[in-house]
Write a protein that holds these residues in place. Structure first.
Motif, short mmCIF file in Angstrom:
data_model
loop_
_atom_site.label_atom_id
_atom_site.label_comp_id
_atom_site.label_asym_id
_atom_site.label_seq_id
_atom_site.Cartn_x
_atom_site.Cartn_y
_atom_site.Cartn_z
N SER A 55 -4.98 3.76 -10.59
CA SER A 55 -4.51 2.79 -9.62
C SER A 55 -3.44 3.44 -8.76
O SER A 55 -2.55 4.11 -9.29
CB SER A 55 -3.92 1.57 -10.33
N PRO A 56 -3.48 3.26 -7.44
CA PRO A 56 -2.46 3.88 -6.59
C PRO A 56 -1.19 3.04 -6.46
O PRO A 56 -0.44 3.19 -5.50
CB PRO A 56 -3.19 3.99 -5.24
N SER A 57 -0.91 2.19 -7.42
CA SER A 57 0.23 1.29 -7.34
C SER A 57 1.55 2.00 -7.07
O SER A 57 2.35 1.54 -6.27
CB SER A 57 0.39 0.48 -8.63
N ARG A 70 -18.35 12.21 -1.99
CA ARG A 70 -19.23 12.63 -0.89
C ARG A 70 -18.60 12.49 0.49
O ARG A 70 -19.07 13.09 1.44
CB ARG A 70 -20.58 11.93 -0.96
N LEU A 71 -17.52 11.70 0.63
CA LEU A 71 -16.79 11.57 1.89
C LEU A 71 -15.33 11.33 1.57
O LEU A 71 -15.00 10.83 0.50
CB LEU A 71 -17.37 10.46 2.77
N PRO A 72 -14.43 11.69 2.48
CA PRO A 72 -13.01 11.46 2.21
C PRO A 72 -12.70 9.98 2.05
O PRO A 72 -13.21 9.14 2.82
CB PRO A 72 -12.31 12.03 3.44
N VAL A 73 -11.88 9.67 1.07
CA VAL A 73 -11.49 8.29 0.77
C VAL A 73 -9.98 8.25 0.55
O VAL A 73 -9.43 9.12 -0.12
CB VAL A 73 -12.20 7.75 -0.50
N LEU A 74 -9.33 7.24 1.12
CA LEU A 74 -7.94 6.95 0.80
C LEU A 74 -7.93 5.59 0.10
O LEU A 74 -8.32 4.58 0.68
CB LEU A 74 -7.07 6.89 2.06
N HIS A 75 -7.52 5.59 -1.16
CA HIS A 75 -7.37 4.35 -1.92
C HIS A 75 -5.90 3.97 -1.80
O HIS A 75 -5.03 4.69 -2.27
CB HIS A 75 -7.80 4.57 -3.36
N VAL A 76 -5.64 2.84 -1.18
CA VAL A 76 -4.30 2.44 -0.80
C VAL A 76 -3.94 1.14 -1.52
O VAL A 76 -4.74 0.21 -1.56
CB VAL A 76 -4.22 2.22 0.74
N ASP A 77 -2.73 1.10 -2.07
CA ASP A 77 -2.23 -0.11 -2.70
C ASP A 77 -0.90 -0.46 -2.03
O ASP A 77 0.09 0.23 -2.20
CB ASP A 77 -2.03 0.12 -4.20
N LEU A 78 -0.91 -1.53 -1.25
CA LEU A 78 0.28 -1.91 -0.47
C LEU A 78 1.18 -2.90 -1.21
O LEU A 78 2.10 -3.44 -0.61
CB LEU A 78 -0.16 -2.51 0.87
N TYR A 79 0.93 -3.12 -2.48
CA TYR A 79 1.70 -4.12 -3.24
C TYR A 79 3.21 -3.90 -3.14
O TYR A 79 3.97 -4.84 -3.00
CB TYR A 79 1.26 -4.13 -4.70
N ARG A 80 3.64 -2.65 -3.21
CA ARG A 80 5.07 -2.35 -3.20
C ARG A 80 5.65 -2.19 -1.79
O ARG A 80 6.84 -1.96 -1.64
CB ARG A 80 5.35 -1.10 -4.03
N VAL A 81 4.82 -2.29 -0.76
CA VAL A 81 5.32 -2.17 0.62
C VAL A 81 5.98 -3.48 1.02
O VAL A 81 5.34 -4.53 1.01
CB VAL A 81 4.17 -1.80 1.59
N GLU A 82 7.24 -3.41 1.36
CA GLU A 82 7.97 -4.62 1.74
C GLU A 82 8.19 -4.73 3.24
O GLU A 82 8.38 -5.82 3.75
CB GLU A 82 9.31 -4.65 1.00
N ASP A 83 8.17 -3.61 3.94
CA ASP A 83 8.42 -3.58 5.37
C ASP A 83 7.21 -2.97 6.06
O ASP A 83 6.80 -1.85 5.74
CB ASP A 83 9.68 -2.74 5.65
N ARG A 84 6.62 -3.71 6.99
CA ARG A 84 5.43 -3.21 7.69
C ARG A 84 5.69 -1.89 8.40
O ARG A 84 4.77 -1.13 8.66
CB ARG A 84 4.94 -4.25 8.69
#
Length: 146
Positions: A55-57, A70-84
């Protein structure tokens, strides 16, 4: 769509693998423990990832690149992001040129972020299973199996 257990949730992620292309965005919404990461793990495994995807938490962004997948992937977890404002530092828009974005907790980016994303929402049912709601934008509807 009902998903009775974690295996069914991962299987749905695997089912998505032949449909994805670089530049796609898949958002994963739902409460903690609903299966967002399970969908991502199933998709990543079907794209060729050996072993379990963490998990990218804490990392926020977990990248995967060929030949690992087979292709580039970014698995993103924005749970801890508080400021856009923090989102610009992640470089997600630049990654869209050649990567698939899997974004957990997309609401942290605001209601207008990623309007062309395939939006997946997981919720619990009273018996503990999950229900998946899919919102497919026009670009996805053209390739969605009938």
């Amino acid at each position: 769509m009902p998903l009775v257990d974690a295996e069914a949730t991962e299987a749905f992620g695997a089912w998505l693998a032949p449909l994805v292309h670089p530049g796609d965005i898949i958002t994963l919404e739902g409460p903690l423990g609903a299966g967002k990461t399970s969908i991502a793990r199933g998709l990543l495994a079907a794209l060729g990832l050996m072993g379990e995807a963490p998990s990218p938490s804490f990392a926020i962004v977990q990248p995967y690149a060929p030949p690992e997948v087979r292709l580039p992937v970014l698995h993103v977890d924005l749970y801890r992001v508080e400021d856009r404002g923090e989102l610009a530092e992640l470089g997600l828009d630049e990654a869209l040129d050649d990567s698939l974005l899997l974004v957990e907790w997309p609401d942290r980016a605001g209601p207008d972020a990623w309007p062309g994303a395939l939006a997946l929402r997981l919720d619990f049912t009273p018996d503990g299973a999950r229900i998946l709601t899919i919102s497919a934008p026009p670009a996805w509807q053209r390739r969605w199996p009938t």
